[in-house]
Write an enzyme that holds these catalytic residues in place. Structure first.
Site, mmCIF file in Angstrom:
data_model
loop_
_atom_site.group_PDB
_atom_site.id
_atom_site.type_symbol
_atom_site.label_atom_id
_atom_site.label_comp_id
_atom_site.label_asym_id
_atom_site.label_seq_id
_atom_site.Cartn_x
_atom_site.Cartn_y
_atom_site.Cartn_z
ATOM 1 N N GLY A 251 -2.140 -1.787 -4.746
ATOM 2 C CA GLY A 251 -3.476 -2.065 -4.214
ATOM 3 C C GLY A 251 -3.456 -3.398 -3.501
ATOM 4 O O GLY A 251 -2.398 -3.992 -3.283
ATOM 5 N N LYS A 252 -4.664 -3.838 -3.151
ATOM 6 C CA LYS A 252 -4.748 -5.103 -2.456
ATOM 7 C C LYS A 252 -4.465 -6.257 -3.400
ATOM 8 O O LYS A 252 -3.928 -7.275 -3.012
ATOM 9 C CB LYS A 252 -6.146 -5.256 -1.840
ATOM 10 C CG LYS A 252 -6.226 -4.609 -0.465
ATOM 11 C CD LYS A 252 -7.498 -4.982 0.242
ATOM 12 C CE LYS A 252 -8.678 -4.241 -0.399
ATOM 13 N NZ LYS A 252 -9.939 -4.481 0.308
ATOM 14 N N VAL A 255 -0.039 -4.556 -8.177
ATOM 15 C CA VAL A 255 0.937 -3.470 -8.105
ATOM 16 C C VAL A 255 1.044 -2.922 -9.525
ATOM 17 O O VAL A 255 1.171 -3.701 -10.474
ATOM 18 C CB VAL A 255 2.323 -3.996 -7.646
ATOM 19 C CG1 VAL A 255 3.298 -2.850 -7.404
ATOM 20 C CG2 VAL A 255 2.194 -4.825 -6.388
ATOM 21 N N VAL A 256 0.926 -1.611 -9.665
ATOM 22 C CA VAL A 256 0.948 -1.026 -11.006
ATOM 23 C C VAL A 256 2.230 -0.214 -11.187
ATOM 24 O O VAL A 256 2.567 0.618 -10.350
ATOM 25 C CB VAL A 256 -0.305 -0.135 -11.244
ATOM 26 C CG1 VAL A 256 -0.279 0.503 -12.626
ATOM 27 C CG2 VAL A 256 -1.581 -0.955 -11.070
ATOM 28 N N ASP A 390 -17.048 -3.321 -9.853
ATOM 29 C CA ASP A 390 -16.238 -2.634 -8.834
ATOM 30 C C ASP A 390 -16.134 -1.159 -9.207
ATOM 31 O O ASP A 390 -15.097 -0.526 -9.075
ATOM 32 C CB ASP A 390 -14.845 -3.272 -8.747
ATOM 33 C CG ASP A 390 -14.083 -2.804 -7.505
ATOM 34 O OD1 ASP A 390 -14.719 -2.276 -6.573
ATOM 35 O OD2 ASP A 390 -12.846 -2.955 -7.466
HETATM 36 P P1 ADP Z 1 -6.410 -2.537 -8.320
HETATM 37 O O1 ADP Z 1 -7.106 -3.782 -8.729
HETATM 38 O O2 ADP Z 1 -5.214 -2.781 -7.477
HETATM 39 O O3 ADP Z 1 -7.355 -1.505 -7.768
HETATM 40 P P2 ADP Z 1 -6.293 -0.835 -10.612
HETATM 41 O O4 ADP Z 1 -6.427 -1.342 -12.002
HETATM 42 O O5 ADP Z 1 -7.476 -0.133 -10.052
HETATM 43 O O6 ADP Z 1 -5.795 -1.986 -9.683
HETATM 44 O O7 ADP Z 1 -5.034 0.140 -10.587
HETATM 45 C C1 ADP Z 1 -4.584 0.740 -9.432
HETATM 46 C C2 ADP Z 1 -4.198 2.163 -9.664
HETATM 47 O O8 ADP Z 1 -3.202 2.217 -10.673
HETATM 48 C C3 ADP Z 1 -5.334 3.001 -10.207
HETATM 49 O O9 ADP Z 1 -6.071 3.573 -9.176
HETATM 50 C C4 ADP Z 1 -4.639 4.018 -11.032
HETATM 51 O O10 ADP Z 1 -4.219 5.099 -10.217
HETATM 52 C C5 ADP Z 1 -3.407 3.289 -11.523
HETATM 53 N N1 ADP Z 1 -3.639 2.804 -12.886
HETATM 54 C C6 ADP Z 1 -4.141 1.619 -13.239
HETATM 55 N N2 ADP Z 1 -4.196 1.470 -14.557
HETATM 56 C C7 ADP Z 1 -3.721 2.617 -15.079
HETATM 57 C C8 ADP Z 1 -3.514 3.096 -16.404
HETATM 58 N N3 ADP Z 1 -3.813 2.369 -17.463
HETATM 59 N N4 ADP Z 1 -2.981 4.309 -16.544
HETATM 60 C C9 ADP Z 1 -2.679 5.065 -15.489
HETATM 61 N N5 ADP Z 1 -2.828 4.671 -14.231
HETATM 62 C C10 ADP Z 1 -3.354 3.468 -14.004
HETATM 63 MG MG MG Z 2 -8.839 -0.464 -8.515
#
Ligand code: ADP
Ligand code: MG
Length: 510
Positions: A251-252, A255-256, A390
Site C-alpha cells: 500500500g501507500k 507492505v504486508v 479510514d
Molecule cells: P495499508 O495501511 O497499507 O492499507 P492494511 O492494514 O490495510 O495496510 O493492509 C493492506 C492489505 O494487506 C489489506 O488490504 C489486506 O489485504 C492485507 N492484510 C492486512 N492485514 C491482514 C491480516 N491480518 N490478514 C490478512 N491480510 C491482511
Molecule cells: Mg488499508
C-alpha cells in the site's frame, strides 16, 4: 734595423724604479709550445700576483687549452649542445599543444650530466619545485606571516602562492570529482574559483550520499530496505517466525508479508501471521500528520521525535488501537518491533481473506455483512472509544462468513478535534458502498452517523455541510460543553480509567 741592438733608456718614475723589461725573443720562440709550457711552469712555481694585477689562469683551464684532444672534445661538446637545442626546438614544434607528446630524447647527443645546467632544464626544475603533487607538504609561510625582505616581501596572501596552493588542494577533492589535468599545470586558481569548486564538490558529495541513503533506508515498492530485512531475519532467527513467505500487499503506507508463526516465550504465536511493515519513506505520512499529532495519546511524543521515529509511532498506534478491541475478532497483535507489526493472519493456507470490495457476496451475505459492519462501528465507537477514520470496503475483509476490520493505525478517539468528521466520512463510505451493492436496509449517512455515535443531530435538510455544522454546535458532542462536564465529573469522582473511556453511553470495560 736591428731591433735587438737598441737599448732603451729607462724613464725616471716619481714612484720609484720600474722593473726591467723582459728580455726580447724571436717569433719562433714565442710560437714554441715548449717555451710556453716552460714559462707556465715558472709562473706556477711562483704564484705571486703580477704587479699589473691581471688574473691568473687556473691550472685546469690552462691544461684544457694545452691539449688538442681536449680542445677537440670541447668543440664537439659545443656542437652537440647546439644540435640538442635544435632537436628540442623541433620536438616542441612537432608536439605543439597536443596532450600526447613524442620525445626525441633518444636522438640527443649531449651526456645528460653535461646538459644538466641547460636553461630548459632549469625551467623544468622550477616547475618541479612548484609541482602541485609535491604540495602535499605545503610550503609553509613562517610564523611571522611573510617571507623576503623590504620590497620583496611575500605574504601568505600572495596571489601566485595562493593560486598554486589552491590548485594543489584540488587533489584532495573526492575521487569522483574530475579535476581534469589542471593538477599537472602551473595553474593558479583564485580563492573565489577554488571556493566555489570546493562548495560544488561538497554539495555533490552530499547529494550522492543522500541518494545512497535513500536507497538504503527506504522500503521501496515490493521490497524492504536492508535494515528492515535485518529485523525480519532476526525474527526468524529468534524463532518468532518460521518462515517469511511473500508479499500480500503493498500500500501507500505499508507492505504486508505473510509468514509462518514460530514461538514466543510468553504467548503463543498463531500458525499464520502477517508482518505489516510501515514504509520508511516519509512522504505519505506527511499528509497524515493530523491523525497522530492531534491525538492526545501521541501528541507529546510526536513533537519530540524525528520523522523516522514517527513511523514507529504509527506502528505503535496501530498496536494500541488494536489492543482496545477486547471484544472484537482478530487481528491480534503478536509483536511490535520498531516499524514492523506482527498480526494474526486473516485467511487460510497463505490465502488472505478478500477485501469486502472484492468479495463475491450474494445479497443475503451482503445484508449480513452490512449489519455486522454497523454493529462493529457502534462497538468501536462506544466500547473502544475509537473512530476508525479510514473505514471503507478496502479495510474490511470477508472471511468465514464474517467481517474483519483492519488497518487502524490512523484511528482516533471521538474527542480528537476532527474525530466526528472522520466518523462522518466513515459513515459515508459504508452507506454508499452498501447502497450501491443493493442493501435496501442500509441507513442513510446521517442516520448511520447518529446510530453509531448515539448523538441526535437533526437530520433536516439532509445537506452535508449543514449537518456537520449542526454536529459542531451540538453541546452533547465529544469536546462540547456537556461532554467536558461529564469528563470532569468522572474525574472528580476519582474514576480512574487508563483508557479514558469517559463517553456517556460507555460502560468502562477496562
Ligand atoms: P495499508 O495501511 O497499507 O492499507 P492494511 O492494514 O490495510 O495496510 O493492509 C493492506 C492489505 O494487506 C489489506 O488490504 C489486506 O489485504 C492485507 N492484510 C492486512 N492485514 C491482514 C491480516 N491480518 N490478514 C490478512 N491480510 C491482511
Ligand atoms: Mg488499508
Amino acid at each position: 734595423m736591428d731591433q735587438t741592438g737598441i737599448t732603451t733608456e729607462t724613464p725616471k718614475s716619481p714612484w720609484g724604479s720600474v722593473a726591467p723589461a723582459a728580455p726580447s725573443c724571436s717569433l719562433a720562440e714565442v710560437m714554441s709550445e715548449q717555451l710556453a709550457r716552460q714559462l707556465d711552469e715558472e709562473n706556477n712555481s711562483f704564484p705571486a700576483l703580477s704587479e699589473t694585477g691581471s688574473e691568473l689562469l687556473t691550472a685546469d683551464e690552462a691544461a684544457d687549452t694545452t691539449s688538442d684532444l681536449m680542445l677537440a672534445q670541447m668543440l664537439q661538446m659545443q656542437f652537440d649542445r647546439e644540435f640538442d637545442d635544435q632537436l628540442r626546438r623541433e620536438e616542441k614544434k612537432f608536439n605543439g599543444d597536443s596532450k600526447v607528446s613524442i620525445s626525441f630524447e633518444n636522438y640527443r647527443k649531449v651526456h645528460p650530466y653535461e646538459d644538466s645546467d641547460s636553461s630548459e632544464d632549469e625551467v623544468d626544475w622550477q616547475d618541479t619545485r612548484d609541482d602541485p603533487y609535491r604540495a602535499e607538504k605545503p610550503q609553509t609561510t613562517p610564523r611571522k606571516g611573510f617571507t623576503g625582505k623590504g620590497k620583496n616581501i611575500t605574504t601568505k596572501h600572495d596571489e601566485v602562492t595562493c593560486g598554486r596552493k589552491n590548485t594543489a588542494r584540488m587533489d584532495n577533492f573526492a575521487p569522483e570529482v574530475h579535476v581534469g589535468d589542471g593538477l599537472g599545470m602551473d595553474l593558479k586558481l583564485s580563492n573565489q574559483v577554488f571556493n566555489s569548486l570546493k562548495q560544488h564538490c561538497y554539495s555533490e558529495q552530499r547529494r550522492s550520499a543522500r541518494l545512497h541513503e535513500k536507497k538504503e533506508h527506504s522500503t521501496a515498492e515490493q521490497a524492504v530496505d536492508p535494515r528492515t530485512r535485518l529485523l525480519m531475519y532476526k525474527m526468524v532467527n529468534a524463532g518468532v517466525l518460521e518462515n517469511i513467505n511473500g508479499c500480500i500487499s503493498t500500500g501507500k503506507e505499508s507492505v504486508v508479508f505473510h509468514a509462518d508463526g514460530g514461538s514466543l516465550e510468553e504467548q503463543p504465536v498463531p500458525d499464520e501471521v502477517v508482518l505489516k511493515v510501515f514504509k520508511t519513506t516519509l512522504n505519505e505520512f506527511k499528509n497524515r500528520d493530523r491523525y497522530i499529532k492531534d491525538d492526545y495519546r501521541f501528541k507529546d511524543r510526536f513533537s519530540k521525535l524525528n520523522p523516522r521515529k514517527i513511523i514507529r509511532l504509527w506502528a505503535e498506534k496501530e498496536m494500541h488501537n488494536l489492543a482496545r478491541w477486547w471484544s472484537f475478532p482478530p487481528p491480534d497483535v503478536v509483536l511490535l518491533k520498531k516499524h514492523i507489526l506482527v498480526l494474526s493472519f486473516i485467511g487460510k493456507d497463505q490465502v488472505p481473506a478478500p477485501k469486502l470490495k472484492d468479495a463475491m457476496l450474494g445479497s443475503e451475505d451482503m445484508k449480513d455483512a452490512y449489519y455486522q459492519v454497523l454493529q462493529m462501528m457502534q462497538k468501536l465507537y462506544q466500547e473502544c472509544n475509537l473512530v476508525h477514520a479510514d473505514l471503507s470496503e478496502y479495510n474490511i475483509l470477508w472471511h468465514e462468513g464474517k467481517v474483519w476490520l483492519i488497518d487502524v493505525s490512523q484511528s482516533v478517539e471521538p474527542t480528537h478535534p476532527h474525530g466526528l468528521e472522520f466518523l462522518f466520512r466513515d459513515c459515508r463510505n459504508v452507506a454508499t458502498f452498501f447502497q450501491k451493492r443493493g442493501v435496501s436496509e442500509a441507513l442513510s449517512v446521517y442516520e448511520l452517523f447518529n446510530t453509531v455515535s448515539g448523538l441526535n443531530v437533526p437530520v433536516g435538510a439532509e445537506d452535508e455541510a449543514e449537518f456537520m455544522a449542526e454536529v459542531r454546535t451540538d453541546k452533547t458532542r465529544p469536546g462540547g460543553a456537556k461532554w467536558s462536564f461529564i469528563k470532569l465529573n468522572l474525574s472528580l469522582k476519582g474514576d480512574e480509567c487508563s483508557s479514558r473511556c469517559y463517553y456517556k453511553n460507555l460502560k468502562c470495560a477496562h
